[in-house]
Design a protein around this motif. Structure first.
Motif, PDB file in Angstrom:
ATOM      1  N   UNK A  23       0.817  -1.222   0.000  1.00  0.00           N
ATOM      2  CA  UNK A  23       0.000   0.000   0.000  1.00  0.00           C
ATOM      3  C   UNK A  23       0.843   1.261   0.000  1.00  0.00           C
ATOM      4  N   UNK A  24       2.156   1.137   0.232  1.00  0.00           N
ATOM      5  CA  UNK A  24       2.995   2.332   0.376  1.00  0.00           C
ATOM      6  C   UNK A  24       4.049   2.374  -0.721  1.00  0.00           C
ATOM      7  N   UNK A  25       4.075   3.484  -1.399  1.00  0.00           N
ATOM      8  CA  UNK A  25       4.981   3.659  -2.530  1.00  0.00           C
ATOM      9  C   UNK A  25       6.434   3.614  -2.078  1.00  0.00           C
ATOM     10  N   UNK A  26       7.198   2.721  -2.687  1.00  0.00           N
ATOM     11  CA  UNK A  26       8.624   2.631  -2.413  1.00  0.00           C
ATOM     12  C   UNK A  26       9.001   1.981  -1.107  1.00  0.00           C
ATOM     13  N   UNK A  27       8.033   1.445  -0.368  1.00  0.00           N
ATOM     14  CA  UNK A  27       8.347   0.838   0.931  1.00  0.00           C
ATOM     15  C   UNK A  27       8.915  -0.560   0.723  1.00  0.00           C
ATOM     16  N   UNK A  28      10.140  -0.780   1.199  1.00  0.00           N
ATOM     17  CA  UNK A  28      10.742  -2.109   1.129  1.00  0.00           C
ATOM     18  C   UNK A  28      10.210  -2.944   2.298  1.00  0.00           C
ATOM     19  N   UNK A  29      10.177  -4.241   2.087  1.00  0.00           N
ATOM     20  CA  UNK A  29       9.590  -5.149   3.082  1.00  0.00           C
ATOM     21  C   UNK A  29      10.668  -6.031   3.684  1.00  0.00           C
ATOM     22  N   UNK A  30      10.563  -6.235   5.002  1.00  0.00           N
ATOM     23  CA  UNK A  30      11.499  -7.107   5.712  1.00  0.00           C
ATOM     24  C   UNK A  30      10.701  -7.986   6.666  1.00  0.00           C
ATOM     25  N   UNK A  31      11.060  -9.269   6.715  1.00  0.00           N
ATOM     26  CA  UNK A  31      10.333 -10.218   7.572  1.00  0.00           C
ATOM     27  C   UNK A  31      11.309 -11.201   8.199  1.00  0.00           C
ATOM     28  N   UNK A  32      11.121 -11.446   9.501  1.00  0.00           N
ATOM     29  CA  UNK A  32      11.931 -12.444  10.189  1.00  0.00           C
ATOM     30  C   UNK A  32      11.122 -13.108  11.300  1.00  0.00           C
ATOM     31  N   UNK A  33      11.404 -14.395  11.501  1.00  0.00           N
ATOM     32  CA  UNK A  33      10.902 -15.130  12.661  1.00  0.00           C
ATOM     33  C   UNK A  33      12.010 -15.116  13.702  1.00  0.00           C
ATOM     34  N   UNK A  34      11.712 -14.572  14.866  1.00  0.00           N
ATOM     35  CA  UNK A  34      12.730 -14.433  15.901  1.00  0.00           C
ATOM     36  C   UNK A  34      12.657 -15.588  16.895  1.00  0.00           C
ATOM     37  N   UNK A  35      13.813 -15.989  17.346  1.00  0.00           N
ATOM     38  CA  UNK A  35      13.932 -16.997  18.407  1.00  0.00           C
ATOM     39  C   UNK A  35      14.974 -16.491  19.394  1.00  0.00           C
ATOM     40  N   UNK A  36      15.141 -17.217  20.487  1.00  0.00           N
ATOM     41  CA  UNK A  36      16.152 -16.791  21.450  1.00  0.00           C
ATOM     42  C   UNK A  36      17.565 -16.990  20.911  1.00  0.00           C
ATOM     43  N   UNK A  37      17.684 -17.693  19.773  1.00  0.00           N
ATOM     44  CA  UNK A  37      18.998 -17.907  19.166  1.00  0.00           C
ATOM     45  C   UNK A  37      19.258 -16.933  18.024  1.00  0.00           C
ATOM     46  N   UNK A  38      18.284 -16.051  17.717  1.00  0.00           N
ATOM     47  CA  UNK A  38      18.475 -15.092  16.624  1.00  0.00           C
ATOM     48  C   UNK A  38      19.638 -14.160  16.945  1.00  0.00           C
ATOM     49  N   UNK A  39      20.372 -13.781  15.922  1.00  0.00           N
ATOM     50  CA  UNK A  39      21.530 -12.910  16.094  1.00  0.00           C
ATOM     51  C   UNK A  39      21.240 -11.547  15.472  1.00  0.00           C
ATOM     52  N   UNK A  40      21.926 -10.505  15.911  1.00  0.00           N
ATOM     53  CA  UNK A  40      21.735  -9.178  15.310  1.00  0.00           C
ATOM     54  C   UNK A  40      21.965  -9.174  13.809  1.00  0.00           C
ATOM     55  N   UNK A  41      22.863 -10.032  13.328  1.00  0.00           N
ATOM     56  CA  UNK A  41      23.152 -10.066  11.889  1.00  0.00           C
ATOM     57  C   UNK A  41      21.897 -10.428  11.083  1.00  0.00           C
ATOM     58  N   UNK A  42      21.016 -11.238  11.635  1.00  0.00           N
ATOM     59  CA  UNK A  42      19.819 -11.654  10.903  1.00  0.00           C
ATOM     60  C   UNK A  42      18.861 -10.492  10.685  1.00  0.00           C
ATOM     61  N   UNK A  43      18.888  -9.505  11.562  1.00  0.00           N
ATOM     62  CA  UNK A  43      17.980  -8.374  11.435  1.00  0.00           C
ATOM     63  C   UNK A  43      18.664  -7.150  10.840  1.00  0.00           C
ATOM     64  N   UNK A  44      19.887  -6.873  11.271  1.00  0.00           N
ATOM     65  CA  UNK A  44      20.514  -5.604  10.933  1.00  0.00           C
ATOM     66  C   UNK A  44      21.601  -5.724   9.871  1.00  0.00           C
ATOM     67  N   UNK A  45      21.903  -6.945   9.433  1.00  0.00           N
ATOM     68  CA  UNK A  45      22.895  -7.144   8.389  1.00  0.00           C
ATOM     69  C   UNK A  45      24.243  -7.592   8.933  1.00  0.00           C
ATOM     70  N   UNK A  46      25.038  -8.259   8.092  1.00  0.00           N
ATOM     71  CA  UNK A  46      26.353  -8.748   8.537  1.00  0.00           C
ATOM     72  C   UNK A  46      27.358  -7.605   8.665  1.00  0.00           C
ATOM     73  N   UNK A  47      28.397  -7.873   9.401  1.00  0.00           N
ATOM     74  CA  UNK A  47      29.465  -6.889   9.538  1.00  0.00           C
ATOM     75  C   UNK A  47      30.192  -6.716   8.204  1.00  0.00           C
ATOM     76  N   UNK A  48      30.592  -5.508   7.925  1.00  0.00           N
ATOM     77  CA  UNK A  48      31.342  -5.208   6.698  1.00  0.00           C
ATOM     78  C   UNK A  48      32.816  -5.548   6.921  1.00  0.00           C
ATOM     79  N   UNK A  49      33.307  -6.508   6.141  1.00  0.00           N
ATOM     80  CA  UNK A  49      34.704  -6.898   6.265  1.00  0.00           C
ATOM     81  C   UNK A  49      35.633  -5.756   5.841  1.00  0.00           C
ATOM     82  N   UNK A  50      35.202  -5.023   4.818  1.00  0.00           N
ATOM     83  CA  UNK A  50      36.023  -3.902   4.368  1.00  0.00           C
ATOM     84  C   UNK A  50      36.125  -2.842   5.454  1.00  0.00           C
TER      85      UNK A  50
END
Length: 463
Positions: free
Chosen positions: A62-89
């Motif tokens: 319903x919203x123009x240009x809105x990107x979609x993100x979906x995750x199932x969270x558990x107690x084992x979920x890591x920040x990388x799964x939601x916020x992205x992996x660390x940049x090696x560079x």
């Protein structure tokens, strides 16, 4: 002259698309879209398999240009799964940064299933992202395009450590399994594409609606109801922060602005149960409070039921009273049999029997009958007087419901149905009273009977 409010004409089409093929989801659909327009977050509370994720997926379209993100969270979920992996560079340059593209910090609409199962590291980061629309990436803080986050859980959290995060969801919406009335329709549902065609809501429209909402007044009726609501919430043990009260008013203003109204009124407070209710159990109590404020409850009218039954009982009693004097009925019947003979086929006997039955009934004075009729007329007048304000309230409610985009149709039907139920009760009682009136009018009258008014029929003393 008040300025014309900006229109978002495609809202009705988006509501229809969100609701398409989903049974008993009218309330959740409207609350989701309204929350997103207001920039607020929604928690859907209910068991698995109740279309929670489907609602979020549809919302992002319903919203123009809105990107979609979906995750199932558990107690084992890591920040990388939601916020992205660390940049090696970045690490090579001694910077602790994440590659956020495609992850939650770049999403417009996000769906987080089992949201309260995440660990504290994730929840703390979400607090800032949800509330401030900002994300700490390395040494800098960046703005995020988040329009609305939709969380899902089987139940509200009991752990006190989660209450701060729970409070970030302005709307807490119960989503139950389909009820018995819709079960057959559920089985017959056919899979199909969600209808499209409506223009997505642009960022400019959202900003225009927010600006218009800021100029919407909080009407006196709504304001006084909110004051009473605060007292009720405290009595119910519902803890409501100052921030949540302010957010509620903001949401009410957005709802009014989207319907091109310049003032929040009492009807807008139908949203209250989903803002103040901490869990699914609190919603019905708050809905009952609002129904009472609106006056949209069937009236018990116990006095009227008692009066009708009392009059019907009195009429039956007076109809069955025997005559004061006993005549020779047996002798008259024997004489009729002798005169008629076997070929009469009972004609004369029926006539004589009817005459004797009439003669055997108690006769009343005109004063007695007039007194009974007058008392019935009194109650009929009270019924008419009680009916008028209910009919007026129904008409006023129907006028107020015109043009309401956000009110779920089943809720509006329930309110109108409460008034109609009261009117039906009054009309049915009036019909029975008219029958009683005719019955008293048909009692045998004898001018020779002493003209004494009878004792009044006892009806409810509280009436």
């Amino acid at each position: 002259m008040k300025p014309e409010l900006p229109a978002v004409p495609q809202l009705q089409a988006h509501i229809a698309a969100l609701e398409h093929g989903l049974l008993e989801r009218g309330t959740a659909v409207r609350l989701l879209l309204l929350a997103a327009l207001a920039g607020e977050h929604v928690l859907l509370i209910g068991p698995p398999g109740t279309a929670k994720s489907e609602l979020a997926r549809r919302l992002h379209r319903a919203f123009d240009g809105a990107r979609y993100f979906e995750r199932l969270l558990t107690r084992f979920s890591t920040p990388e799964e939601l916020f992205g992996p660390l940049s090696l560079k970045a690490l090579e340059d001694d910077r602790y940064e994440r590659l956020i593209d495609g992850y939650l910090p770049t999403a417009g609409i996000a769906f987080l299933d089992e949201v309260f199962k995440a660990n504290s590291a994730i929840l703390n980061a979400l607090l800032t992202l949800f509330n401030e629309r900002e994300f700490d990436n390395g040494s800098g803080r960046i703005r995020t395009p988040l329009v609305c986050a939709v969380g899902a859980s089987n139940e509200a959290p009991a752990d006190e450590s989660l209450l701060a995060f729970h409070d970030r969801f302005l709307l807490r919406v119960p989503v139950a399994l389909v009820g018995d009335a819709s079960f057959t329709a559920l089985l017959r549902l056919e899979d199909g594409a969600v209808p499209g065609g409506a223009e997505p809501i642009t960022e400019a429209q959202r900003r225009g609606l927010a600006a218009a909402a800021a100029s919407v007044a909080l009407g006196d009726t709504a304001l006084q109801a909110l004051v009473r609501l605060r007292v009720f919430a405290a009595a119910q043990g519902l803890a409501v922060s100052d921030r949540r009260w302010r957010q509620l008013v903001g949401l009410l203003r957005v709802a009014a602005a989207a319907e091109a109204r310049h003032e929040v009124d009492l009807l807008d407070l139908w949203l209250v149960p989903f803002v103040l209710g901490a869990d699914a159990a609190a919603v019905p109590r708050l809905q009952a409070w609002f129904d009472e404020q609106l006056g949209a409850l069937p009236q018990p009218l116990s006095w009227l039921g008692h009066a009708v039954r009392a009059f019907e009982g009195q009429l039956e009693l007076e109809r069955s009273l025997p005559a004061e004097a006993i005549d020779d009925s047996a002798g008259k019947l024997a004489l009729a049999r002798a005169i008629a003979g076997p070929e009469d086929a009972g004609g004369l006997l029926r006539l004589v029997s009817a005459t004797l039955e009439e003669q055997g009934r108690r006769r009343f004075s005109p004063v007695h009958v007039a007194a009974r009729l007058a008392q019935v007329d009194e109650v009929l007048s009270r019924v008419a007087a009680a009916r008028q304000p209910v009919a007026q309230a129904l008409q006023a409610l129907q006028r107020a419901l015109t043009g309401r985009l956000w009110l779920p149709p089943d809720l509006a039907a329930r309110w109108c149905g409460a008034h109609r139920q009261t009117l039906d009760t009054l009309d049915a009682a009036a019909q029975r009273l008219h029958a009683v009136h005719q019955g008293f009018a048909a009692l045998p009258v004898d001018d020779g009977v002493p003209a004494q008014a009878p004792a009044r029929v006892a009806i409810d003393a509280a009436s």
